[in-house]
Design a protein around this motif. Structure first.
Motif, PDB file in Angstrom:
ATOM      1  N   TRP A 177      95.517  -5.507  48.185  1.00 36.28           N
ATOM      2  CA  TRP A 177      94.784  -4.606  47.140  1.00 36.28           C
ATOM      3  C   TRP A 177      93.563  -4.009  47.704  1.00 36.28           C
ATOM      4  O   TRP A 177      93.063  -2.954  48.083  1.00 36.28           O
ATOM      5  CB  TRP A 177      94.586  -5.077  45.963  1.00 36.28           C
ATOM      6  N   THR A 178      92.664  -5.302  48.249  1.00 32.88           N
ATOM      7  CA  THR A 178      91.294  -5.194  48.812  1.00 32.88           C
ATOM      8  C   THR A 178      91.222  -4.130  49.965  1.00 32.88           C
ATOM      9  O   THR A 178      90.455  -3.218  50.133  1.00 32.88           O
ATOM     10  CB  THR A 178      90.828  -6.601  49.134  1.00 32.88           C
ATOM     11  N   VAL A 179      92.209  -4.457  50.990  1.00 29.82           N
ATOM     12  CA  VAL A 179      92.282  -3.777  52.188  1.00 29.82           C
ATOM     13  C   VAL A 179      92.810  -2.147  51.892  1.00 29.82           C
ATOM     14  O   VAL A 179      92.166  -1.503  52.618  1.00 29.82           O
ATOM     15  CB  VAL A 179      93.121  -4.695  53.264  1.00 29.82           C
ATOM     16  N   ALA A 180      93.725  -2.015  51.047  1.00 26.57           N
ATOM     17  CA  ALA A 180      94.285  -0.811  50.707  1.00 26.57           C
ATOM     18  C   ALA A 180      92.680   0.067  50.265  1.00 26.57           C
ATOM     19  O   ALA A 180      92.543   1.372  50.591  1.00 26.57           O
ATOM     20  CB  ALA A 180      95.297  -0.828  49.611  1.00 26.57           C
ATOM     21  N   ASN A 181      92.196  -0.273  49.353  1.00 29.60           N
ATOM     22  CA  ASN A 181      90.913   0.447  48.910  1.00 29.60           C
ATOM     23  C   ASN A 181      89.768   0.607  50.258  1.00 29.60           C
ATOM     24  O   ASN A 181      89.200   1.703  50.040  1.00 29.60           O
ATOM     25  CB  ASN A 181      90.231  -0.398  47.745  1.00 29.60           C
TER      26      ASN A 181
END
Ligand SMILES: *Cc1c(COP(=O)(O)O)cnc(C)c1O
Length: 496
Positions: free
Chosen positions: A405-409
């Motif tokens: 999730w962190t990397v997607a954002n």
């Protein structure tokens, strides 16, 4: 048309799917790859929208496993995904959370995404034994630091003509993981704690695989060894299905139109999950970018940015332990597909084995970058994401999914790519209750079942049956041994 499989290192004979599944690894040490990628057009994707997960799986597996009959594939798929083994009727549901979609791959019996493949692989292997006329029993040996052991046990339990033996480091897995393995029922399963760490357990298993005299002894007992880790094609091919399934679900829901590109972010360790997304894209599924998310063991982030792979670096124990990996085996398949040059692949893999590093070069990595983008998140950011997503959306991410999730954002912020994004979710938050509770600012002390209950009351959800039911389950396996005694354990079990 018959689909053949060849080795990434070019020095083994081409085989059919059943043989590739039985062997696991090619004779020259390479990995099996399909000689051609079957095509799936927009009409094919449209036809999936009205189907169940099992029926989607039958259609996609049929394209790759051309030496299996439709009946054989149907039998495998139905016993893997049917019969109430998954606690969600959709098997791999897609949830809308904020402005992202989450593909939940953890509704299987062990609450982690390994079930998606390890429920099917044993059945494919069992059919392969029949098809090839093999009369020996296959004994699957696994060394595990946690998730794989239980998922493999659950998959192989009571599968005809197979046995499974799992070695884990004594004191080196979480209480929940130990309980999950120690309570595994089945006439053909064995679980042994090895005195030492994970390297001892894994080193012992590797030595056994390489011991020809020992293989002869086992053959006399009517047994041959095989492996269930993610280099086996039979573990990779089931994973292609859920990329199609997620896409079809989003078309059906009207989130995207058939033909629109869809991005995926994948929490990555051995590069198996994300590679399945690459195959789906090559088949014709409109996949945009595949975002490769790592934790602090960010060897893949560096590689996908520079082309230089270097495992000579500090190893970190993180709160997303299933991604604590420095050698991502399935990168080898990707190198093969980007070059079609087995001698090049062989050179890099030899350098990796001897020096722990290789340089694929800038030109090569630019080719990778047509498909992949890479980033990483440390434990602090990961915990902050769990807290933020819970507060904003009342949805609880597990630690691995929170890395993604962190990397997607970060990807969206940096590239301004606004195409719809699916975050691939690889574990139930209940599997990592302690770290998740800590991220949510709750008390994270207590036995595994206290933690389950605390997370239930915090999140207002219910813990998966497979985890909660262990409270009352009987521990069946309490064997332990020294590393030196592992062969004896294997032989005794083979003769049982
Ligand atoms: C195995 C695992 C991963 C990593 O998947 P790869 O296919 O090895 O890249 C990520 N998350 C969880 C929870 C896992 O069990």
């Amino acid at each position: 048309m018959e689909m053949k499989y060849v080795s990434t290192r070019g020095k083994a004979e081409a085989v059919e799917a059943a043989q590739a599944v039985l062997q696991g690894i090619a004779g020259d040490g390479g990995l099996f790859v399909p000689t051609e990628i079957p095509k799936a057009d927009a009409e094919f994707v449209q036809s999936l929208t009205e189907l169940s997960y099992a029926d989607r799986a039958k259609k996609i597996l049929g394209l790759f496993l051309t030496d299996y009959t439709d009946e054989e594939i149907a039998r495998c798929v139905e016993s893997a995904y049917g019969g109430g083994k998954f606690d969600d009727a959709a098997v791999a549901p897609v949830k809308s959370v904020g402005d992202l979609s989450v593909l939940e791959l953890w509704h299987g019996p062990t609450s982690a995404f390994k079930d998606m493949a390890l429920q099917l692989l044993p059945r494919l292997l069992s059919e392969a034994l029949k098809k090839t006329g093999e009369t020996k029993e296959t004994l699957i040996l696994v060394a595990t630091s946690g998730d794989t052991g239980k998922a493999a046990l659950a998959g192989f339990a009571d599968v005809p003509q197979t046995k499974i033996m799992v070695f884990y480091p004594d004191g080196g897995v979480s209480d929940m993981q130990r309980l999950q393995m120690a309570t595994q029922a089945g006439k053909n399963v064995s679980v042994v704690a090895v005195k030492g760490n994970f390297d001892d357990a894994q080193g012992g298993v590797k030595e056994i695989f390489g011991d020809e005299a020992f293989a002869k002894k086992l053959a006399e007992a009517g047994v041959r060894l095989s492996s269930a880790n993610s280099i086996n094609w039979g573990r990779l091919v089931p994973q292609i299905v859920y990329y199609f399934s997620a896409y079809a679900d989003l078309v059906k829901a009207g989130t995207i139109k058939n033909g629109d590109p869809l991005n995926f972010t994948v929490p990555t360790g051995n590069f198996g999950n994300i590679l399945a997304g690459f195959y789906a894209r090559q088949m014709g599924l409109p996949v945009g970018k595949l975002v490769c998310a790592s934790n602090q063991n960010n060897v893949l982030t560096d590689f996908l940015q520079t082309g230089y792979y270097d495992k000579n670096r500090d190893f970190y124990k993180t709160i997303s332990p299933s991604m604590d990996i420095l050698v991502s085996s399935n990168v080898e398949r990707m190198l093969y597909h980007m070059t079609g040059d087995p001698s090049g692949v062989r050179g890099w893999m030899e350098a990796l084995a001897t020096e722990g590093r290789y340089d694929a070069g800038v030109g090569m990595i630019q080719r990778f970058q047509n498909y992949f983008w890479a980033g990483w998140a440390d434990d602090e950011k990961t915990k902050a994401t769990i807290r933020e997503v819970y507060e904003a959306e009342h949805y609880v991410l597990d630690t691995h999914t929170a890395v993604a999730w962190t990397v997607a954002n970060e990807y969206r912020r940096r590239t301004h790519d606004e195409r719809p994004m699916v975050v691939v979710s690889t574990a139930s938050p209940y599997k990592f209750s302690g770290s998740v509770l800590e991220a949510l600012g709750e008390d994270a002390t207590g036995d595994p079942f206290v933690l389950l209950e605390r997370l239930e009351s915090k999140s207002g959800t219910t813990a998966p049956k497979g985890l909660a039911s262990m409270r009352d389950a009987q521990a069946i396996h309490d064997t332990n041994c020294d590393k030196a005694a592992m062969r004896d354990e294997v032989l005794a079990f083979a003769k049982r």
